[in-house]
Scaffold this active site. Structure first.
Site, mmCIF file in Angstrom:
data_model
loop_
_atom_site.group_PDB
_atom_site.id
_atom_site.type_symbol
_atom_site.label_atom_id
_atom_site.label_comp_id
_atom_site.label_asym_id
_atom_site.label_seq_id
_atom_site.Cartn_x
_atom_site.Cartn_y
_atom_site.Cartn_z
ATOM 1 N N TYR A 192 -7.260 -34.087 -10.287
ATOM 2 C CA TYR A 192 -6.206 -34.031 -11.308
ATOM 3 C C TYR A 192 -6.705 -34.549 -12.666
ATOM 4 C CZ TYR A 192 -1.900 -32.808 -8.797
ATOM 5 O OH TYR A 192 -0.904 -32.162 -8.130
ATOM 6 N N LYS A 242 -11.313 -34.796 3.609
ATOM 7 C CA LYS A 242 -12.017 -33.552 3.936
ATOM 8 C C LYS A 242 -13.500 -33.895 3.976
ATOM 9 C CE LYS A 242 -12.008 -29.101 4.823
ATOM 10 N NZ LYS A 242 -11.402 -28.511 6.034
ATOM 11 N N ASP A 278 -6.652 -30.345 6.736
ATOM 12 C CA ASP A 278 -6.090 -29.127 7.356
ATOM 13 C C ASP A 278 -5.393 -29.476 8.667
ATOM 14 O OD1 ASP A 278 -8.627 -29.806 8.296
ATOM 15 O OD2 ASP A 278 -9.337 -27.746 8.503
ATOM 16 N N ASP A 285 -0.290 -34.399 -2.996
ATOM 17 C CA ASP A 285 0.680 -33.498 -3.646
ATOM 18 C C ASP A 285 1.169 -32.468 -2.638
ATOM 19 O OD1 ASP A 285 2.124 -32.188 -5.733
ATOM 20 O OD2 ASP A 285 0.504 -30.713 -5.849
HETATM 21 C C1 IPM Z 1 4.533 -33.892 -8.081
HETATM 22 C C2 IPM Z 1 4.461 -32.667 -8.954
HETATM 23 C C3 IPM Z 1 3.460 -32.913 -10.076
HETATM 24 C C4 IPM Z 1 2.109 -33.122 -9.440
HETATM 25 C C5 IPM Z 1 3.397 -31.817 -11.164
HETATM 26 C C6 IPM Z 1 4.762 -31.590 -11.796
HETATM 27 C C7 IPM Z 1 2.397 -32.146 -12.226
HETATM 28 O O1 IPM Z 1 4.143 -31.547 -8.201
HETATM 29 O O2 IPM Z 1 4.882 -34.969 -8.603
HETATM 30 O O3 IPM Z 1 4.247 -33.791 -6.898
HETATM 31 O O4 IPM Z 1 1.390 -32.158 -9.153
HETATM 32 O O5 IPM Z 1 1.762 -34.277 -9.208
HETATM 33 MG MG MG Z 2 4.074 -31.909 -6.117
#
Ligand code: IPM
Ligand code: MG
Length: 361
Positions: free
Chosen positions: A135, A190, A222, A246
């Site tokens: 990220y 992973k 997975d 996420d």
């Molecule tokens: C979450 C959301 C966010 C992320 C997006 C909106 C950037 O999906 O908080 O899970 O990917 O972290």
């Molecule tokens: Mg999310």
């Protein structure tokens, strides 16, 4: 107790209004200040996270956040898109530890697409590292490939990386959380393919030496995705990186009946926190008064517990939500035959009424 209230876009404004109403019912003194964030802030100030909003959030003890995003902003340059607001807040406030509990309320067993015996009594906690991984890893971007399968072709790339202290601190958070629960941590990685996640596994194992009373298991992502729907109750605390967390937390939300039920807390080292529902801004149902405010109301309860040191008030909100569900009230996302369909506002009012009753009683 200073709270920055950032409703954001889509259903964000509707659900945050209900959570604020619930907070106002408690006899506690809050200083609440509201600001624009996401697409709403872009429209007004030309930026999804204006300096003034960031300042307000940084100076608060806690941030109550709704949701950001709308398809209509998909064509904007990435730094101007609504999602950058939440990523910017996580980064600037150092909110590295994200707690996403998935609890299946007995009344909602039927609302899940999974068999009742798989999910009844479910209570798991996903701890997602929130400020590292692919990220935020640099470099990233577009360029002309110099190697790979198509040298000379246009390509895009991101960087997956974790430093040792980043893994250590989230591992400590997970083991400490497990100590207060069923003393089991599943670290999801992973390691069979990725260097970053072999390192993750090694570091988590090293930190585990300090927590001999907690059981540690390692699982590939997975397999974890499969086990979450096959036998979710075998998990207690799941700890993983930003990207896997996420994905797995969205999957876990379905175990509770609806993503409209899942609260979250994101904390930094000073216990300053941002509290938001795990779901998004749902522009498709915005403005209709049908969104489920419970994830946001339960996020406000987490805020009272983790950042504002008001565990009793938190418990009062949580038990009020339980009694409202027991009374048969449901927003559309969790409605099933035999229960009463109510609006966003009615649901908020019902939680307020249940709290008032316990204060008086
Ligand atoms: C979450 C959301 C966010 C992320 C997006 C909106 C950037 O999906 O908080 O899970 O990917 O972290
Ligand atoms: Mg999310």
């Amino acid at each position: 107790m200073k709270i920055a209230v950032l409703p954001g876009d889509g259903i964000g404004t509707e659900i945050v209004a209900e959570a604020v109403k619930v907070l106002d019912t408690l006899d506690l003194k809050f200083e609440m200040e509201t600001a624009l964030v996401g697409g709403a802030a872009y429209e007004a100030h030309g930026h999804p996270l204006p300096e003034s909003t960031l300042k307000l959030a940084m100076a608060a003890d806690a941030v109550l956040f709704g949701a950001v995003g709308d398809w209509k902003y998909d064509k904007l340059d990435r730094p101007l898109r609504p999602e950058q607001a939440i990523l910017g807040l996580r980064k600037h406030m150092g909110l590295f530890a994200n707690f996403r509990p998935a609890i299946c309320y007995p009344e909602l067993v039927g609302a899940s697409s999974l068999k009742p015996e798989v999910i009844s009594g479910l209570d798991i906690l996903i701890i997602r590292e929130l400020t590292g991984d692919i990220y935020f890893g640099q470099p990233r971007g577009r360029r002309t490939a110099v190697d790979g399968h198509f040298p000379g072709a246009e390509e895009a790339f991101d960087t997956m990386r974790y430093s040792k202290p980043e893994i250590e601190r989230i591992a400590h958070v997970a083991f400490q959380a497990a100590r207060k629960r069923n003393k089991k941590v599943t670290s999801v990685d992973k390691a069979n393919v990725l260097e970053t996640f072999q390192f993750w596994k090694d570091v988590v194992t090293e930190v585990h030496a300090q927590y001999p009373d907690v059981e540690l298991e390692h699982m590939y992502v997975d397999n974890a995705a499969m086990q979450l729907v096959r036998a979710p109750k075998k998990f207690d605390v799941v700890v993983t990186g930003n990207m896997f967390g996420d994905i797995l937390s969205d999957e876990a939300s379905m175990l509770t009946g609806s993503i409209g039920m899942l609260p979250s807390a994101s904390l930094n080292t000073k216990s300053q926190g941002l509290y938001e529902p795990s779901h998004g801004s749902a522009p498709d149902i915005a403005g209709q008064g049908i969104a489920n405010p419970l994830a946001t109301i339960l996020s406000a309860a987490m805020m009272l517990r983790f950042s504002l040191n008001q565990p009793e008030a938190a418990a009062r909100i949580e038990s009020a939500v339980g009694s409202v569900l027991a009374s048969g009230l449901r927003t559309a996302d969790i409605w099933s035959p035999g229960t009463t369909k109510v609006s966003t506002r009615d649901m908020g009012d019902a939680v307020v009424a249940a709290i008032t009753k316990t204060i008086k009683g």
